[in-house]
Design a protein around this motif. Sequence first.
Motif, PDB file in Angstrom:
ATOM      1  N   ARG A 398       0.800  -1.223   0.000  1.00 15.23           N
ATOM      2  CA  ARG A 398       0.000   0.000   0.000  1.00 15.23           C
ATOM      3  C   ARG A 398       0.835   1.276   0.000  1.00 15.23           C
ATOM      4  O   ARG A 398       0.322   2.347  -0.291  1.00 15.23           O
ATOM      5  CB  ARG A 398      -0.946  -0.004   1.206  1.00 15.23           C
ATOM      6  CG  ARG A 398      -1.906  -1.188   1.194  1.00 15.23           C
ATOM      7  CD  ARG A 398      -2.917  -1.127   2.298  1.00 15.23           C
ATOM      8  NE  ARG A 398      -3.757   0.071   2.218  1.00 15.23           N
ATOM      9  CZ  ARG A 398      -4.853   0.251   2.951  1.00 15.23           C
ATOM     10  NH1 ARG A 398      -5.249  -0.694   3.788  1.00 15.23           N
ATOM     11  NH2 ARG A 398      -5.544   1.365   2.839  1.00 15.23           N
ATOM     12  N   PHE A 399       2.106   1.143   0.340  1.00 10.90           N
ATOM     13  CA  PHE A 399       2.955   2.330   0.421  1.00 10.90           C
ATOM     14  C   PHE A 399       4.288   2.082  -0.281  1.00 10.90           C
ATOM     15  O   PHE A 399       5.358   2.146   0.329  1.00 10.90           O
ATOM     16  CB  PHE A 399       3.204   2.714   1.888  1.00 10.90           C
ATOM     17  CG  PHE A 399       1.947   2.904   2.689  1.00 10.90           C
ATOM     18  CD1 PHE A 399       1.283   4.122   2.675  1.00 10.90           C
ATOM     19  CD2 PHE A 399       1.416   1.860   3.431  1.00 10.90           C
ATOM     20  CE1 PHE A 399       0.121   4.299   3.415  1.00 10.90           C
ATOM     21  CE2 PHE A 399       0.259   2.024   4.166  1.00 10.90           C
ATOM     22  CZ  PHE A 399      -0.393   3.247   4.157  1.00 10.90           C
ATOM     23  N   PRO A 400       4.264   1.762  -1.586  1.00 10.63           N
ATOM     24  CA  PRO A 400       5.499   1.418  -2.295  1.00 10.63           C
ATOM     25  C   PRO A 400       6.516   2.551  -2.302  1.00 10.63           C
ATOM     26  O   PRO A 400       7.717   2.298  -2.261  1.00 10.63           O
ATOM     27  CB  PRO A 400       5.015   1.079  -3.708  1.00 10.63           C
ATOM     28  CG  PRO A 400       3.679   1.748  -3.833  1.00 10.63           C
ATOM     29  CD  PRO A 400       3.085   1.696  -2.477  1.00 10.63           C
ATOM     30  N   GLN A 401       6.060   3.810  -2.380  1.00  5.16           N
ATOM     31  CA  GLN A 401       6.998   4.922  -2.384  1.00  5.16           C
ATOM     32  C   GLN A 401       7.732   5.013  -1.057  1.00  5.16           C
ATOM     33  O   GLN A 401       8.929   5.295  -1.003  1.00  5.16           O
ATOM     34  CB  GLN A 401       6.271   6.239  -2.661  1.00  5.16           C
ATOM     35  CG  GLN A 401       7.213   7.433  -2.826  1.00  5.16           C
ATOM     36  CD  GLN A 401       8.177   7.255  -3.975  1.00  5.16           C
ATOM     37  OE1 GLN A 401       7.764   6.997  -5.111  1.00  5.16           O
ATOM     38  NE2 GLN A 401       9.473   7.365  -3.709  1.00  5.16           N
ATOM     39  N   ARG A 402       7.029   4.737   0.037  1.00  5.97           N
ATOM     40  CA  ARG A 402       7.664   4.755   1.347  1.00  5.97           C
ATOM     41  C   ARG A 402       8.714   3.652   1.446  1.00  5.97           C
ATOM     42  O   ARG A 402       9.776   3.850   2.033  1.00  5.97           O
ATOM     43  CB  ARG A 402       6.605   4.585   2.443  1.00  5.97           C
ATOM     44  CG  ARG A 402       7.043   5.075   3.798  1.00  5.97           C
ATOM     45  CD  ARG A 402       5.943   4.968   4.840  1.00  5.97           C
ATOM     46  NE  ARG A 402       4.725   5.682   4.465  1.00  5.97           N
ATOM     47  CZ  ARG A 402       3.689   5.818   5.275  1.00  5.97           C
ATOM     48  NH1 ARG A 402       3.723   5.294   6.499  1.00  5.97           N
ATOM     49  NH2 ARG A 402       2.610   6.473   4.870  1.00  5.97           N
ATOM     50  N   VAL A 403       8.420   2.507   0.873  1.00  2.00           N
ATOM     51  CA  VAL A 403       9.391   1.406   0.878  1.00  2.00           C
ATOM     52  C   VAL A 403      10.610   1.785   0.058  1.00  2.00           C
ATOM     53  O   VAL A 403      11.745   1.492   0.441  1.00  2.00           O
ATOM     54  CB  VAL A 403       8.734   0.126   0.320  1.00  2.00           C
ATOM     55  CG1 VAL A 403       9.778  -0.977   0.159  1.00  2.00           C
ATOM     56  CG2 VAL A 403       7.610  -0.336   1.236  1.00  2.00           C
TER      57      VAL A 403
END
Length: 414
Positions: A398-403
């Motif tokens: 749900r948060f690929p950019q954060r990863v």
Amino acid sequence: SLPVTPFAVLGEQLAGSRFEARSGAAFLPMVGRDQELALLLERWGQAKSGEGQAVLLVGEAGIGKSRITRALLDAVRAEPHVRIRFQCSPYHADSAFWPVIQQLGRAAGFADQDTVEQRLDKLEAVLARAGDTSSAPLLADLLGLDGAVRYGAIELTPQAQRTRTLRALIDHILSLARQQPVLLVLEDAHWIDPTTLELVEQALDGGATAPVLLLLTRRPENQPTLAGHPHVTRLTLNRLGRAGVEAIVERLSSGTVLPVEVIDTIITRTDGVPLFVEELTKAVLETGDASVPASLHDSLLARLDRIPEVKEIAQIAAVIGREFDHELLAAVAEHPEAALTDSLGKLATAELVFRRGTPPEAHYTFKHALVRDAAYQSLLKTRRRELHDRIAEALRHRFPQRVSDQPELVARHL
């Protein structure tokens, strides 16, 4: 009165997350630290006159480092100055420039759904308001953004680029100091990464004749090697005496007279640590029971047990970390939105967490690392593992950019 710069803007945003935004709650007035605050204000006065200063504020967990930092910020609030705030993290002690990267990202207003082009636009907008965008290629690369299409490739060796980036950050601080005095606060320096430490050391050298006060807070362990610098003052916060403890109890009780034997027990068990005094006193006042919990851990768990519908949310949040956001917590907890918001509101009312923003965009911070630790340690290890796995999966899907921005975050949970 603050110039709009990537550091000053974020400094104010971060101030809201840790000090000013309290969901209606207010910090208990500072007790027993008049001499320490006077010394900080004296150093601030020297810095404003062009004699760069630094203070290492040393004390154990819960002793009041954040409280006296806020007292200093409040004392100089009306004065024209630039405020810069860095926050170190125990999970990123080996991540180069971690506090700086977080500052710049928040200042630019990066969102998880932003494209690279949008992030570059936001970064340039922040730098343009500061009057100079020449460092955009270096800072874009520092933030993990691919700026090659817009700026061209950076034709520097890794070491040269690191040196140039350090120089650009120092020059920015000094340019701010030429406009107004700079108050730079770096919290939890016992977790500082080596590259940010080098930035601090260079700032001490470069700011020796500039109106800059650098305040670093840290615990006695893992001390950064700065005390030998000629412009550094070491200020140790000692435990409070009986009068200080009694003053905190009196202010918290708001007219409720506690038995002398209860106050004596609080004094004995807290050993003069302000956070312990606050939490044990609140535990007694909330229950109306004259018995005092045996420890801070027992006190915090007892307070959570009195609001059982909230305890699980606090535990899940504690697995996420000292700071957490509403969106990720909602993805992991899988509670109805209304129930989740209500539970977080109760935690904020109890002053166990502090909120910045409005749900579902809100961000939260546990009052203290020890509060987060108590909630975390109350979980069985099997439940901790299950939650860490769910958090890692939620981040991945749900948060690929954060990863992408923080791969070490997922690594920690896994």
